[in-house]
Design an enzyme around this catalytic site. Structure first.
Site, PDB file in Angstrom:
ATOM      1  N   LYS A 182      66.469   3.449 125.899  1.00 32.22           N
ATOM      2  CA  LYS A 182      66.757   4.801 126.387  1.00 32.22           C
ATOM      3  C   LYS A 182      65.903   5.098 127.625  1.00 32.22           C
ATOM      4  O   LYS A 182      64.707   5.395 127.525  1.00 32.22           O
ATOM      5  CB  LYS A 182      66.435   5.848 125.305  1.00 32.22           C
ATOM      6  N   GLU A 257      52.333   3.378 125.308  1.00 28.53           N
ATOM      7  CA  GLU A 257      51.693   3.156 126.615  1.00 28.53           C
ATOM      8  C   GLU A 257      51.749   4.494 127.344  1.00 28.53           C
ATOM      9  O   GLU A 257      52.800   4.896 127.844  1.00 28.53           O
ATOM     10  CB  GLU A 257      52.446   2.064 127.383  1.00 28.53           C
ATOM     11  N   CYS A 291      50.823   6.187 136.213  1.00 31.79           N
ATOM     12  CA  CYS A 291      49.849   6.337 135.118  1.00 31.79           C
ATOM     13  C   CYS A 291      48.475   5.837 135.530  1.00 31.79           C
ATOM     14  O   CYS A 291      47.453   6.351 135.088  1.00 31.79           O
ATOM     15  CB  CYS A 291      50.339   5.595 133.881  1.00 31.79           C
ATOM     16  N   GLU A 385      45.555  14.732 133.843  1.00 30.18           N
ATOM     17  CA  GLU A 385      46.367  13.840 134.673  1.00 30.18           C
ATOM     18  C   GLU A 385      47.242  14.735 135.550  1.00 30.18           C
ATOM     19  O   GLU A 385      47.961  15.588 135.042  1.00 30.18           O
ATOM     20  CB  GLU A 385      47.255  12.982 133.759  1.00 30.18           C
TER      21      GLU A 385
HETATM   22  P1  NAD Z   1      57.619  11.864 129.020  1.00 26.94           P
HETATM   23  O1  NAD Z   1      56.778  11.558 127.833  1.00 26.94           O
HETATM   24  O2  NAD Z   1      58.020  13.280 129.224  1.00 26.94           O
HETATM   25  O3  NAD Z   1      58.978  11.026 128.973  1.00 26.94           O
HETATM   26  C1  NAD Z   1      58.990   9.624 128.852  1.00 26.94           C
HETATM   27  C2  NAD Z   1      60.211   9.195 128.082  1.00 26.94           C
HETATM   28  O4  NAD Z   1      60.119   9.688 126.750  1.00 26.94           O
HETATM   29  C3  NAD Z   1      61.523   9.737 128.634  1.00 26.94           C
HETATM   30  O5  NAD Z   1      62.520   8.752 128.464  1.00 26.94           O
HETATM   31  C4  NAD Z   1      61.800  10.934 127.743  1.00 26.94           C
HETATM   32  O6  NAD Z   1      63.164  11.279 127.679  1.00 26.94           O
HETATM   33  C5  NAD Z   1      61.277  10.437 126.410  1.00 26.94           C
HETATM   34  N1  NAD Z   1      60.837  11.453 125.473  1.00 26.94           N
HETATM   35  C6  NAD Z   1      60.247  12.640 125.742  1.00 26.94           C
HETATM   36  N2  NAD Z   1      59.966  13.288 124.588  1.00 26.94           N
HETATM   37  C7  NAD Z   1      60.361  12.478 123.582  1.00 26.94           C
HETATM   38  C8  NAD Z   1      60.348  12.588 122.158  1.00 26.94           C
HETATM   39  N3  NAD Z   1      59.874  13.672 121.544  1.00 26.94           N
HETATM   40  N4  NAD Z   1      60.833  11.557 121.419  1.00 26.94           N
HETATM   41  C9  NAD Z   1      61.314  10.460 122.036  1.00 26.94           C
HETATM   42  N5  NAD Z   1      61.392  10.310 123.370  1.00 26.94           N
HETATM   43  C10 NAD Z   1      60.917  11.309 124.137  1.00 26.94           C
HETATM   44  O7  NAD Z   1      56.857  11.280 130.264  1.00 26.94           O
HETATM   45  P2  NAD Z   1      57.146  11.545 131.801  1.00 26.94           P
HETATM   46  O8  NAD Z   1      56.512  12.819 132.197  1.00 26.94           O
HETATM   47  O9  NAD Z   1      58.560  11.345 132.108  1.00 26.94           O
HETATM   48  O10 NAD Z   1      56.364  10.305 132.434  1.00 26.94           O
HETATM   49  C11 NAD Z   1      55.136  10.404 132.968  1.00 26.94           C
HETATM   50  C12 NAD Z   1      54.076  10.058 131.948  1.00 26.94           C
HETATM   51  O11 NAD Z   1      54.196   8.693 131.573  1.00 26.94           O
HETATM   52  C13 NAD Z   1      52.688  10.198 132.525  1.00 26.94           C
HETATM   53  O12 NAD Z   1      51.820  10.746 131.575  1.00 26.94           O
HETATM   54  C14 NAD Z   1      52.316   8.760 132.838  1.00 26.94           C
HETATM   55  O13 NAD Z   1      50.934   8.534 132.933  1.00 26.94           O
HETATM   56  C15 NAD Z   1      52.935   8.038 131.708  1.00 26.94           C
HETATM   57  N6  NAD Z   1      53.106   6.622 132.047  1.00 26.94           N
HETATM   58  C16 NAD Z   1      52.403   5.673 131.365  1.00 26.94           C
HETATM   59  C17 NAD Z   1      52.509   4.339 131.719  1.00 26.94           C
HETATM   60  C18 NAD Z   1      51.755   3.243 131.004  1.00 26.94           C
HETATM   61  O14 NAD Z   1      52.163   2.089 131.092  1.00 26.94           O
HETATM   62  N7  NAD Z   1      50.666   3.537 130.321  1.00 26.94           N
HETATM   63  C19 NAD Z   1      53.340   3.981 132.777  1.00 26.94           C
HETATM   64  C20 NAD Z   1      54.028   4.993 133.439  1.00 26.94           C
HETATM   65  C21 NAD Z   1      53.933   6.298 133.061  1.00 26.94           C
END
Ligand code: NAD
Length: 490
Positions: A182, A257, A291, A385
């Site tokens: 997804k 992650e 991230c 962040e």
């Molecule tokens: P997010 O958590 O809002 O969304 C990420 C994904 O999770 C999306 O596909 C979203 O639709 C899904 N999602 C959201 N809520 C969910 C739930 N309750 N259940 C299941 N799926 C759900 O994150 P974002 O704001 O889109 O992305 C940025 C974040 O991701 C930042 O905090 C960044 O640091 C982190 N990030 C981490 C890494 C890593 O490898 N550690 C890499 C890139 C980004």
């Protein structure tokens, strides 16, 4: 170039659809994908709800045992063909990445090149030995082997959509799992459609990979579906906590992650021009929406002024604009809500006494490269962040103070230390609570051969990439073999 050559990502094949064993309409309808730089609709894709996830998961489960039985060399060959296709069509695919996620060309090409590298690394995993003989307990033969989990659910974010999706998908598939993926609904093309197309074209058997663009509801459905054994989640700490909770309730293995607030420590003997260049790259690449972005620049007070002046000069020369039509260093922020969040954090810092030395403003989605000095604990800019192009400078008096400032964060993803004295940099680095430590480098580093992940709020101790992939995407099975069954006392 033949202008009439068919395009690899021809929307006629996938427009308005999801990939559930094949291209088909989603029960949840469709969603328009827009360019964050200008709001233009790029394409529509299928928008999947719970019922779509459920049927994808059932089909993935049905396909898994046959896939796990294929020859490792067959799996590796398919993966390598997919990597070839990604590279061969790189120029076309990079332009989708640029438009969909607001990336400058260089960042989009990193996604293509690293995406292909992750797939090739995964291909090599398929060929690794997968077990060991155990010490004898009686006259039987005992061995342990790594077996796939079954179906892996992958959930990925918007910021590096291609790499962060394919790194889990490819490793899971290589090791005999099938996958329901997804992507974020804002970046389903780079985060899902491209991946489905390259694997489809590479000859991946039907049912092994499913791409179900959808929102949090679809993500949660993956975490509770009985056909899914493991979830690999990359995203925010808040989303990860929810995913961990639902997976825990359903007794699923989960890889989290998450975000980071990554410190770059610059010691007083550092070359100032090089240190400023590292800080600018770490803080401003992809508008800070990474991230591993350098979220805190910790600088020895003896060189603070020199470093700050250089960083401000760089920030003032980094233009922001639409990367598809102009030569810019910074593209758009992904959403208006995120622009507001960045502004709130900058305003909070200024209200609490930080100095705004560059930027701090935006033109719609285009946030200018920003430099704040005098950032202190208690300010949102120090604690949170930001996910925006904001360089936050905090000075320290001693190396020990730098360590304690860096370790204040609840996150523990990445850190960098820059010094002319390698031993001093390494001694300081040894004290930082992070999953990845970069000596004489800024904080944004990644690649297929290293185990990537974080401590504390940055994850649950899992890693993705390198030697970690076999640990994550397979589990042990103990097999004991007697030459013939023997009787027990009753
Ligand atoms: P997010 O958590 O809002 O969304 C990420 C994904 O999770 C999306 O596909 C979203 O639709 C899904 N999602 C959201 N809520 C969910 C739930 N309750 N259940 C299941 N799926 C759900 O994150 P974002 O704001 O889109 O992305 C940025 C974040 O991701 C930042 O905090 C960044 O640091 C982190 N990030 C981490 C890494 C890593 O490898 N550690 C890499 C890139 C980004």
């Amino acid at each position: 170039m033949n202008m009439h050559a068919p395009k690899f990502l021809d929307t006629g094949r996938w427009g308005g659809m999801a990939y559930i064993s094949e291209w088909q309409e989603a029960l949840g309808g469709t969603i328009n994908v827009t360019d964050p730089a200008n709001g233009n609709v790029l394409a529509a894709v299928g928008f999947c709800g719970v019922a779509d996830v459920q049927r994808a998961a059932a089909q993935a489960r049905a396909a898994q045992s046959a896939w796990a039985k294929t020859q490792p060399s067959t799996r590796a060959a398919i993966l390598n063909r997919a990597a070839d296709l990604l590279e061969q069509n790189g120029a076309e695919l990079a332009s989708w990445v640029m438009q969909e996620s607001g990336s400058i060309h260089a960042k989009a090409m990193i996604e293509i090149e690293h995406g292909a590298l992750f797939i090739r690394h995964a291909a090599s995993l398929a060929m690794q030995p997968s077990g060991m003989f155990l010490p004898g307990m009686d006259d039987r033969t005992n061995y342990a082997r790594r077996v796939p989990h079954g179906v892996v659910g992958v959930i990925s974010p918007f910021n590096f959509p291609l790499v962060l999706s394919v790194r889990s998908i490819a490793a899971a598939i290589a090791l005999g799992n099938t996958v329901v993926h997804k992507p974020d609904p804002r970046t389903p093309i780079s985060g899902g459609i491209i991946i489905a197309r390259i694997f489809e074209e590479a000859g991946l058997p039907k049912g092994v990979l499913h791409v179900v663009p959808g929102g949090a509801e679809a993500g949660e459905a993956l975490c509770s579906d009985p056909n899914i054994a493991m979830v690999s989640f990359t995203g925010s700490a808040r989303g990860g906590a929810k995913v961990g909770e639902v997976c825990g309730r359903n007794l699923k293995r989960v890889q989290l992650e998450l975000g980071g607030k990554n410190a770059l420590v610059i010691l007083d003997d550092a070359d100032l021009d090089i240190a400023a260049s590292n800080a600018a790259w770490g803080a401003f690449l992809h508008q800070g929406q990474i991230c591993m972005a350098t979220g805190l620049i910790l600088v020895d007070e003896k060189i603070e002024q020199g470093l700050t002046d250089r960083l401000v000069a760089k920030a003032q020369h980094l233009p922001a604009g639409d990367p598809s039509t102009q030569q810019v260093a910074l593209g758009p922020i992904i959403s208006d809500a995120q622009v507001e969040m960045i502004q709130k954090i900058v305003d909070d810092a200024v209200a609490k006494g930080a100095k705004l030395l560059a930027g701090g403003t935006h033109d719609g989605r285009f946030y200018t490269a920003t430099v704040l000095s005098g950032v202190k604990p208690g300010m949102l800019a120090f604690e949170e962040e930001i996910f925006g192009p904001v360089a936050c400078i905090t000075s320290f008096k001693t190396d020990d103070e730098a360590v304690s400032l860096a370790n204040r964060s609840d996150y523990g993803l990445a850190a960098g230390v820059i010094s002319a004295d390698l031993g001093r940099a390494m001694a300081l680095g040894d004290q930082l609570n992070v999953g990845q430590l970069h000596i004489n480098d800024q904080t944004i580093n990644g690649g297929p051969y290293a185990p990537f992940g974080g401590r504390g709020k940055s994850g649950n101790g899992t890693r993705v990439g390198g030697p970690a992939d076999i640990e994550e995407f397979t589990q042990w099975q103990w097999v004991s073999v007697k030459n013939a069954a023997t009787p027990y006392p009753f």
